[in-house]
Enzyme design. Structure first.
Site, PDB file in Angstrom:
ATOM      1  N   GLU A 194      98.150  50.024  86.864  1.00 17.93           N
ATOM      2  CA  GLU A 194      98.566  48.836  86.101  1.00 17.93           C
ATOM      3  C   GLU A 194      99.790  49.169  85.233  1.00 17.93           C
ATOM      4  O   GLU A 194      99.794  48.979  84.017  1.00 17.93           O
ATOM      5  CB  GLU A 194      97.400  48.273  85.272  1.00 17.93           C
ATOM      6  CG  GLU A 194      96.274  47.785  86.170  1.00 17.93           C
ATOM      7  CD  GLU A 194      95.235  46.877  85.498  1.00 17.93           C
ATOM      8  OE1 GLU A 194      95.281  46.694  84.278  1.00 17.93           O
ATOM      9  OE2 GLU A 194      94.383  46.344  86.238  1.00 17.93           O
ATOM     10  N   GLU A 316      90.783  47.807  92.406  1.00 23.34           N
ATOM     11  CA  GLU A 316      89.893  47.342  91.327  1.00 23.34           C
ATOM     12  C   GLU A 316      89.530  45.898  91.607  1.00 23.34           C
ATOM     13  O   GLU A 316      90.414  45.041  91.756  1.00 23.34           O
ATOM     14  CB  GLU A 316      90.565  47.430  89.953  1.00 23.34           C
ATOM     15  CG  GLU A 316      90.590  48.827  89.376  1.00 23.34           C
ATOM     16  CD  GLU A 316      91.128  48.881  87.949  1.00 23.34           C
ATOM     17  OE1 GLU A 316      90.904  47.926  87.178  1.00 23.34           O
ATOM     18  OE2 GLU A 316      91.758  49.900  87.620  1.00 23.34           O
TER      19      GLU A 316
HETATM   20  O1  AHR Z   1      88.142  48.068  84.810  1.00 20.87           O
HETATM   21  C1  AHR Z   1      88.545  47.971  83.495  1.00 20.87           C
HETATM   22  C2  AHR Z   1      90.061  47.988  83.366  1.00 20.87           C
HETATM   23  O2  AHR Z   1      90.587  46.884  84.019  1.00 20.87           O
HETATM   24  C3  AHR Z   1      90.767  49.149  84.007  1.00 20.87           C
HETATM   25  O3  AHR Z   1      90.777  50.281  83.212  1.00 20.87           O
HETATM   26  C4  AHR Z   1      92.153  48.617  84.171  1.00 20.87           C
HETATM   27  O4  AHR Z   1      92.860  49.216  85.229  1.00 20.87           O
HETATM   28  C5  AHR Z   1      91.934  47.127  84.356  1.00 20.87           C
HETATM   29  O5  AHR Z   1      92.736  46.380  83.516  1.00 20.87           O
END
Ligand code: AHR
Length: 510
Positions: A194, A316
């Site tokens: 990110e 994610e």
């Molecule tokens: O999963 C929680 C957070 O969400 C992670 O650390 C980040 O990559 C995303 O914003």
């Protein structure tokens, strides 16, 4: 068929859906072209809340039964899932993590403040060796997320050398001094996480250049071939993907995408456990919208990379509810979460020519976890059981199917199907069909045809409970579990399946 579909659609809109309408699923066992990479079933462990400490790792001196410091109960449960890869150490944590703090004698490791997640003290007792050894125990491939945001090129390059060099190199020597002779095999590396947000608040043009620079010095040592994954977009940030494809192109092996099923229709995150039927349907709509995001990113990737050399890595995803009070993102998990898992996996199976990996967030004690722990207690979540019942799809041939299902209008302008299906064929010729009856209230008959496949045996498992809000708690850990499914019969050239309302089934067809 079109007419029937319209009639069903109108009936659904009018809220007059009857339990008798049959959903048809035509699976084409002879038309599969590509495998569902097992890496679509990847997991994610982050230094966040009690994911690592208390969830995976308790240390050798703990009273909680452990195997070399890892919780034995959690290890045993995770082994049953055939986890293909595990991403670590973050998430946002990764871009503030300095790997050298996490090697050497544990008592001498420096402490740091986990600034992304509550400023809690991180004592670095779980570091590179603890993570890579865990992967060996679980039989999965590591996916190491490297620090671009606050780390140097040199630091990153040396970490790769430390993990993977078998030669007479400075970092390999240091690793040996720390007790590990042979290099680990580490294929998957993430170059920043990110980077548009917690990983450095960068613009895509700037990150693209940084990616080119940092990744250049991540070397292939001694037969270890790296698969380099660049930071990709969040949700619908198509400009990020466009810029990365234009400026980096096939210098990366994978480009990530993050998509969370987050916030209810009210705009707030909402409770993990208390929700109304409309909230449930809203969640399903938001979850299924991942397909539109995926299609939009793939269209851009196809423009620059028609041969599909760069994978889309959804590293994610999952549900994100209000955390339990006093915790860092610890959330419970109900049957609703199981639907989000199943429906997302069904979507991923459709784009296997581009999607090479996904990682649900996070494996233990955080967002949509497989497992929750409290002290020495452990529960398996409904999401865990989806991963268990979907195991046969790993590395199986993705099969095309046509489905005729009623739909429902959802607040916020979305239309969702009431039944979702996915199918695959394994290397022994068995076909697995997973079906989700999303309908909160109505049982559903599903009729499956399989072209000219001769069917000798049908068996299955079901995930179901009386209420969608049902969950496993530390007090009642076995409320939801997989059960054998008997209501699928082969007659008149088709498999007829009677699915209870809000249930998920996987059939094995031989
Ligand atoms: O999963 C929680 C957070 O969400 C992670 O650390 C980040 O990559 C995303 O914003």
């Amino acid at each position: 068929m079109k007419k029937l579909f319209c009639a069903l659609f109108l009936a659904a809109c009018a809220g007059t859906m009857s339990a008798q309408e049959v959903v048809t699923v035509a699976v084409h066992p002879g038309q599969g072209e590509q495998k569902i990479s097992r890496h679509i079933y990847g997991q994610f462990a982050e230094h966040l809340g009690t994911c690592i400490y208390g969830g995976l790792w308790v240390g050798e001196d703990s009273e909680i039964p452990n195997t070399q410091g890892y919780r034995t109960d959690v290890l045993e449960a995770l082994k049953r899932l055939n986890i293909p890869n595990l991403r670590w150490p973050g998430g946002c944590f990764a871009d503030e993590y300095h790997w050298m703090d996490g090697i050497g004698p544990r008592a001498e490791r420096p402490k740091m403040s986990n600034n992304n997640w509550g400023g809690l003290v991180e004592d670095n007792s779980f570091g590179t060796h603890e993570f890579l050894n865990l992967c060996e125990i679980l039989g999965c491939e590591p996916y190491v997320s490297l620090n671009v945001g606050s780390g140097t090129v040199e630091e990153m390059a040396k970490w790769v050398e430390y993990m993977t060099s078998d030669g007479d190199t400075p970092m390999a020597k240091l690793r040996r001094e720390n007790g590990r002779d042979k290099a680990w095999k580490v294929r998957f590396i993430g170059v920043g996480n990110e980077s548009w947000g917690c990983g450095g608040n960068m613009r895509p043009e700037y990150y693209a250049d940084l990616y080119r620079r940092y990744s250049t010095y991540c070397r292939n040592y001694d037969g270890n071939r790296l698969f380099k994954i660049a930071c990709g977009a969040g949700e619908y940030d198509l400009n990020w993907t466009e810029t990365m494809m234009q400026r980096v192109g096939t210098r990366m092996n994978g480009l990530s995408l993050h998509y969370y099923t987050v916030t209810g229709w009210s705009g707030k995150k909402g409770s993990a456990t208390e929700f109304a039927k409309e909230d449930y349907y809203w969640t399903i709509g938001k979850c299924l919208d991942i397909e539109n995001a995926i299609k939009a990113h793939i269209a851009i990737m196809d423009k620059y990379d028609p041969k599909k050399r760069v994978g889309l890595m959804v590293d994610e995803w999952g549900t994100w509810w209000e955390p339990e009070p006093g915790t860092q993102l610890f959330q419970q998990n109900t049957l609703r979460d199981a639907f989000v898992a199943a429906l997302s996996l069904n979507v991923f199976h459709k784009y296997v020519d581009r999607i090479r990996m996904t990682n649900i967030a996070q494996i233990v004690n955080v967002l949509q976890s497989m497992i929750l722990t409290r002290g020495d207690k452990m529960v398996l979540t409904p999401t865990y059981f989806v991963y268990e019942m979907y195991k046969p799809h790993q590395d199986a041939l993705s099969l095309p199917l046509d489905i005729d299902t009623p739909t429902r209008e959802v607040r916020g302008d979305r239309t969702i199907p009431l039944v979702s299906a996915t199918a695959s064929r394994d290397d022994q010729g068995r076909v697995h069909v997973s079906l989700a009856n999303i309908d909160a209230d109505h049982a559903r008959k599903v009729r499956i045809t399989l072209d000219d496949m001769s069917v000798k045996k049908v068996s299955g498992t079901i995930l179901h409970s009386r209420r969608l809000t049902d969950l496993n708690t530390f007090e009642n850990p076995d409320k939801i579990k997989l059960r054998p499914f008997k209501d699928a019969k082969y007659r008149n050239g088709a498999i007829e399946v009677d699915m209870p309302a809000h249930s998920i089934v996987t059939l094995e067809i031989e």
